[in-house]
Structure formats: structure tokens, C-alpha cells
Enzyme design. Structure first.
Site, short mmCIF file in Angstrom:
data_model
loop_
_atom_site.label_atom_id
_atom_site.label_comp_id
_atom_site.label_asym_id
_atom_site.label_seq_id
_atom_site.Cartn_x
_atom_site.Cartn_y
_atom_site.Cartn_z
N HIS A 24 -9.71 6.17 -28.36
CA HIS A 24 -10.26 7.38 -27.74
C HIS A 24 -9.27 8.00 -26.76
O HIS A 24 -8.91 7.38 -25.76
CB HIS A 24 -11.54 7.01 -27.01
N HIS A 66 -8.31 17.37 -23.02
CA HIS A 66 -9.76 17.22 -23.13
C HIS A 66 -10.51 18.29 -22.36
O HIS A 66 -11.38 18.98 -22.90
CB HIS A 66 -10.18 15.84 -22.63
O1 G3P Z 1 -14.67 11.14 -30.36
C1 G3P Z 1 -15.76 11.08 -29.52
C2 G3P Z 1 -15.54 11.62 -28.17
O2 G3P Z 1 -14.19 11.96 -27.99
C3 G3P Z 1 -16.38 12.79 -27.82
O3 G3P Z 1 -16.45 12.99 -26.46
O4 G3P Z 1 -15.93 14.17 -24.38
O5 G3P Z 1 -14.58 12.21 -25.04
O6 G3P Z 1 -14.34 14.34 -26.28
P1 G3P Z 1 -15.27 13.44 -25.51
CA CA Z 2 -12.76 13.78 -27.91
#
Ligand code: G3P
Ligand code: CA
Length: 263
Positions: A24, A66
Site C-alpha cells: 500500500h 495520495h
Molecule cells: O488500495 C486501497 C487504498 O489505497 C484505498 O485507500 O485512501 O489509502 O487510497 P487510500
Molecule cells: Ca490508494
């Protein structure tokens, strides 16, 4: 009538095989998220996929970020859509995390894909913001320019993004991110031409039976974002195909042990 069998979905894991490990924002527990340091750390951690977020700069260049602003993860300020590529390239995206990473940059999608292509790895690319189909086209252009369409899955919470990708690049696999489950996940998966349905793990806990339903329809399932063995064990038992985690090294090790591998 001639019936043609559908190609099997390569992202559905066979029984008793390891989960797909998806890092992630890169290995974001160990290195600054969405940077090349996080990508390299994820690769060395054994991650099968890197997950990153993509948005466009003011002048239309896809960057990995992000948040809508650069404030939290760089030494700059402002919404990314107000900053040009030249301005973004001057920002330090590492020192907020640790002095060790001072000088890390916000990578362009092109930089990231060049690294994946030459050094290995696959990409689960979340379209974090795109206001128009042309915005999505700019992202796809980069994926195609790097000949990476067979190593990238595009995902989004926004169904418009997925429809635009399908129109522009039907060869790209699609994932739908969900914070809560749809009433009928299979129906929306089929409507959007999904390869994978990607629910929040806490939502999946409410109705784990959707995994079998989706598999029966040829759709993979990747759960997010799980960082503990208790969750990995639970989602593994549900039969999910991949887990998105901030701790890819730990999940890689757990995955090996779970499947009876010995060093
Ligand atoms: O891939 C799942 C996740 O990345 C979604 O949430 O906010 O971390 O982009 P976020
Ligand atoms: Ca994400």
C-alpha cells in the site's frame, strides 16, 4: 449457438496457494509513501504488486500522490492541481517521514513505470483524482508508452474513472474500490467490466460470502488495508486473492509460513 469459454481470471488464486501481496503506497510503514524508496523497499520485501495513487499536475503530468495537497508529505504547500511539474520536482517528499529520506522526490508515473519495467514488479494504480476523460487518457498514455498494460491494474472508488478507462483502454484490467459493500457486487462488477472487486476489509467482515459469489462470476477480490496477522488470517479464510498492506515484508513472511514453505 456457439458458446465460447471465458478466459480464466489470472488474479484469482488457486486453492492453497499464497495470497497476492500488495504494498500500500509502497512499503509505507518503512519508507515515505508513494516514493521510489517505498517502491524499492516493497520490491525487496517480496511484494507482488505496488499500490500507488495518481493525480495530474497543473500542466497535466501524472504524479504519485495520495492527498489532494502536497502539504502532509512534502516540504511544500498547495493543491497538486495548482503546481506545475517543474514546481513539484523541487519538493522534498522524504524528510517528513525521516531525515534518512531527505531529498526523495514525488515520482512521476513515468519514473515509477520505468523502474518497475526494468527492475521488476507490478502496479495496482489508483486514480485518486481525474475530473475528465482526458485526465484519465493522460495516465493511460504513460502506461502504454512504457509497454506496461500487462503489468498494471487500474483501480478507483469513482465508477466514472473505470468507465473512462474501459472506453480508452479495454485491455487494462479494472478494480473497483469500495468502503462499504454494494448490494449486488457481482452485478456492478459485470456492469463495469471489473477484473477485481476491492473492498475495505472491515466491510468484507460483514458479508464474506461475496468472495465466493465474485469468484463464481470470474471476479477476483483484493481487500484493504490490513496490517495484522489476525486480519490476514481472516481474509485468507474468506478466500480473498490479494491483500493490500502497509507491511508487505511481514505479510510476505506470513504468507510463506501459512503455505508450509521452509527457508
Ligand atoms: O488500495 C486501497 C487504498 O489505497 C484505498 O485507500 O485512501 O489509502 O487510497 P487510500
Ligand atoms: Ca490508494
Amino acid at each position: 449457438m456457439k458458446v465460447t469459454a471465458l478466459d480464466p481470471n489470472p488474479y484469482i488464486r488457486p486453492t492453497n496457494t499464497p495470497l497476492t501481496v500488495i504494498a500500500h503506497r509502497g512499503a509505507s510503514s518503512l519508507a515515505p509513501e508513494n516514493t521510489m524508496f517505498a517502491q524499492e523497499t516493497a520490491r525487496r520485501s517480496g511484494a507482488d504488486f505496488i499500490e500507488n495513487d495518481v493525480q495530474l499536475s497543473k500542466d497535466g503530468v501524472p504524479y504519485l500522490l495520495h492527498d489532494s495537497t502536497v502539504d502532509r508529505t512534502t516540504d511544500g504547500t498547495g493543491d497538486i492541481t495548482t503546481l506545475t511539474a517543474a514546481q513539484l520536482d523541487t519538493l522534498d517528499a522524504g524528510s517528513w517521514f525521516s531525515p534518512l529520506y531527505t531529498g526523495a522526490r514525488i515520482p512521476t508515473l513515468a519514473t515509477q513505470l520505468a523502474d518497475l519495467r526494468t527492475r521488476g514488479g507490478n502496479l495496482l494504480l489508483e486514480i485518486k483524482r481525474a475530473d475528465t476523460k482526458n485526465d484519465v487518457a493522460a495516465m493511460i498514455d504513460v502506461v502504454r508508452a512504457h509497454n506496461m498494460t500487462d503489468r498494471v491494474i487500474m483501480q478507483s472508488f469513482d465508477t466514472r474513472h473505470l468507465r473512462w478507462v474501459h472506453d480508452l483502454a479495454p485491455e487494462l484490467p479494472l478494480g473497483l474500490l469500495r468502503s462499504t459493500l454494494d448490494t449486488d457486487p457481482v452485478a456492478i462488477a459485470e456492469d463495469l467490466h471489473l477484473t477485481t472487486y476491492n473492498p475495505n476489509g472491515n466491510a468484507l467482515d460483514t458479508t464474506p460470502g461475496i468472495v465466493a459469489d465474485l469468484h463464481a462470476a470470474g471476479i477476483a477480490v483484493m481487500a484493504w488495508t490490513a496490517d495484522t496477522p489476525a486480519k490476514w488470517n481472516r481474509y485468507d479464510n474468506y478466500g480473498v486473492d490479494g491483500i493490500i498492506t502497509n507491511r508487505p515484508a511481514e505479510l510476505t513472511g506470513w504468507n510463506w509460513a501459512r503455505n508450509g514453505s521452509t527457508p
